[in-house]
Design an enzyme around this catalytic site. Structure first.
Site, PDB file in Angstrom:
ATOM      1  N   SER A 130       0.538 -10.162  -1.153  1.00 52.96           N
ATOM      2  CA  SER A 130       0.559  -8.802  -0.481  1.00 52.96           C
ATOM      3  C   SER A 130       0.943  -7.475   0.260  1.00 52.96           C
ATOM      4  O   SER A 130       1.224  -6.644   0.451  1.00 52.96           O
ATOM      5  CB  SER A 130      -1.220  -7.807  -0.983  1.00 52.96           C
ATOM      6  OG  SER A 130      -1.648  -8.808  -0.452  1.00 52.96           O
TER       7      SER A 130
ATOM      8  N   LYS B 265       1.032  -1.407   0.064  1.00 51.31           N
ATOM      9  CA  LYS B 265       0.301  -0.013  -0.020  1.00 51.31           C
ATOM     10  C   LYS B 265       0.343   1.271  -0.065  1.00 51.31           C
ATOM     11  O   LYS B 265       0.399   2.251  -0.149  1.00 51.31           O
ATOM     12  CB  LYS B 265      -0.901   0.496   1.296  1.00 51.31           C
ATOM     13  CG  LYS B 265      -1.873  -1.406   0.958  1.00 51.31           C
ATOM     14  CD  LYS B 265      -3.376  -0.527   0.058  1.00 51.31           C
ATOM     15  CE  LYS B 265      -4.852  -1.486   0.774  1.00 51.31           C
ATOM     16  NZ  LYS B 265      -4.317  -2.412   0.697  1.00 51.31           N
TER      17      LYS B 265
HETATM   18  C1  LIG Z   1      -5.548  -3.818  -0.082  1.00 49.02           C
HETATM   19  C2  LIG Z   1      -5.119  -5.115   0.317  1.00 49.02           C
HETATM   20  C3  LIG Z   1      -4.991  -5.712  -0.432  1.00 49.02           C
HETATM   21  C4  LIG Z   1      -6.218  -5.916  -1.708  1.00 49.02           C
HETATM   22  O1  LIG Z   1      -6.067  -4.535  -2.002  1.00 49.02           O
HETATM   23  P1  LIG Z   1      -6.607  -3.963  -3.398  1.00 49.02           P
HETATM   24  O2  LIG Z   1      -6.362  -3.280  -4.377  1.00 49.02           O
HETATM   25  O3  LIG Z   1      -7.784  -3.472  -2.178  1.00 49.02           O
HETATM   26  O4  LIG Z   1      -7.420  -4.889  -4.066  1.00 49.02           O
HETATM   27  C5  LIG Z   1      -4.471  -7.339  -0.591  1.00 49.02           C
HETATM   28  N1  LIG Z   1      -3.719  -7.754   0.576  1.00 49.02           N
HETATM   29  C6  LIG Z   1      -3.328  -6.739   1.071  1.00 49.02           C
HETATM   30  C7  LIG Z   1      -2.053  -7.039   2.402  1.00 49.02           C
HETATM   31  C8  LIG Z   1      -3.646  -5.184   2.053  1.00 49.02           C
HETATM   32  O5  LIG Z   1      -3.919  -4.466   2.189  1.00 49.02           O
END
Ligand SMILES: *Cc1c(COP(=O)(O)O)cnc(C)c1O
Length: 316
Positions: A301, A51
């Site tokens: 992510s 993010k």
């Molecule tokens: C925000 C987030 C997502 C999803 O991302 P989007 O852009 O909302 O699709 C996936 N994994 C983690 C760890 C996140 O913080």
């Protein structure tokens, strides 16, 4: 719309802030998945999730355009990222969180010198408050996914993957609101459209899956999947058409499969990843994706886990 040039510019803009994260490999995992698996390790990213990429791009642009204050309405990874980048660039931030936000999340925001304001229990209450606060002090509200600058920032992951593994066959990406996969799609489909980009959602948070099937944005009622970063109730106005146009496939994983993948990575690879990220590995481990003997990148992510809840996530 988001273009490749926006992602290239985002990359330059955030180069001094976001890390180029490694592609990790595990022989055991690859064997188990019948594919050569690479983990794009955003759990090792600054602030513990991808993010920071979108937030840095958006906040830097806002400051260039005169903003001296930013707000957002997320207690999770996006809120932490906005607090971090605002502090680093020398402006104040207010992060509006639910009344019942967990203390570890509030502490993480405070550690980055963000100001925390509690408001209600639903995003329908928090969102207007965050926008109102931005208006009062001549600031800017920073949305979590449905914004071209946020999407362009997340797209820098796609550029890195193309350089780190030019002969990748497929990339697997978790979907919340769709900002992450939209950025990656714009990068990869502009440069190497033959690489498959496949989305993953929890079975009980399948709003994008349903929306793509019905070819229109479809909302679900909130169910609390262990993948707390994917609890969004519907895809975005900007992200949905991008996913509709470019995504190759979208698959669903059960809560049990997510927990088993999470436990495998913790036990065998010694990596602490979020349940939201374990969805991508669950899709491969439980053969939801019809690929064999291919080079597959899973986008891990984030790695922000409430360790007090670790027991809820483990299933061996
Ligand atoms: C925000 C987030 C997502 C999803 O991302 P989007 O852009 O909302 O699709 C996936 N994994 C983690 C760890 C996140 O913080």
């Amino acid at each position: 719309m988001v273009h490749l040039s926006d992602i290239d510019q985002a990359r330059e803009r955030i180069a001094a802030i976001a890390r180029v994260t490694p592609l990790l490999q595990s022989e055991q995992l690859s064997q188990r998945c019948d594919n050569q698996v690479f983990l794009k390790s955003e759990h090792l990213q600054k602030t513990g999730s991808f993010k920071i990429r979108g937030a840095s791009n958006k906040v830097k642009l806002a400051i260039q355009n005169g903003a001296r204050y930013v707000t957002t309405a997320s207690s999770g990874n996006h809120g932490q990222a906005v607090a971090y980048i605002a502090n680093r660039l020398g402006i104040p931030s207010t992060i509006v969180v639910p009344e019942d936000a967990r203390i570890c999340k509030i502490n993480a925001i405070k550690a980055y010198h963000g100001y925390v304001e509690k408001c209600g229990t639903t995003s329908a209450e928090r969102l207007p408050r965050a926008k109102e606060l931005a208006g009062e002090k001549n600031g800017v509200y920073i949305p979590p996914y449905d914004d071209p600058d946020i999407i362009a920032g997340q797209g820098t992951i796609g550029l890195e993957i193309l350089e780190q593994l030019p002969d990748a066959d497929a990339v697997i990406v978790p979907i919340g609101g769709g900002g992450l996969i939209s950025g990656i799609l714009m990068a990869i489909k502009s440069l190497k459209p033959q690489i498959k980009v496949i989305g993953v959602e929890p079975e009980i948070a399948n709003d994008t899956y349903l929306s793509l099937q019905r070819r229109q944005i479809t909302a679900i009622s909130g169910e609390s999947t262990v993948a707390d970063g994917l609890r969004t109730l519907q895809p975005g106005q900007i992200t949905f058409p991008i996913m509709m146009k470019y995504v190759d496939d979208i698959v669903l994983v059960s809560e049990e499969e997510i927990r088993r993948a999470f436990s495998f990575v913790l036990e065998r690879m010694k990596q602490m990843i979020e349940p939201s990220s374990a969805t991508t590995l669950a899709a491969l481990m439980f053969h939801k994706v019809p690929l064999r003997n291919q080079k597959i990148v899973t986008v891990i992510s984030g790695g922000n886990v409430d360790v007090a809840k670790l027991n809820d996530f483990i299933m061996l």
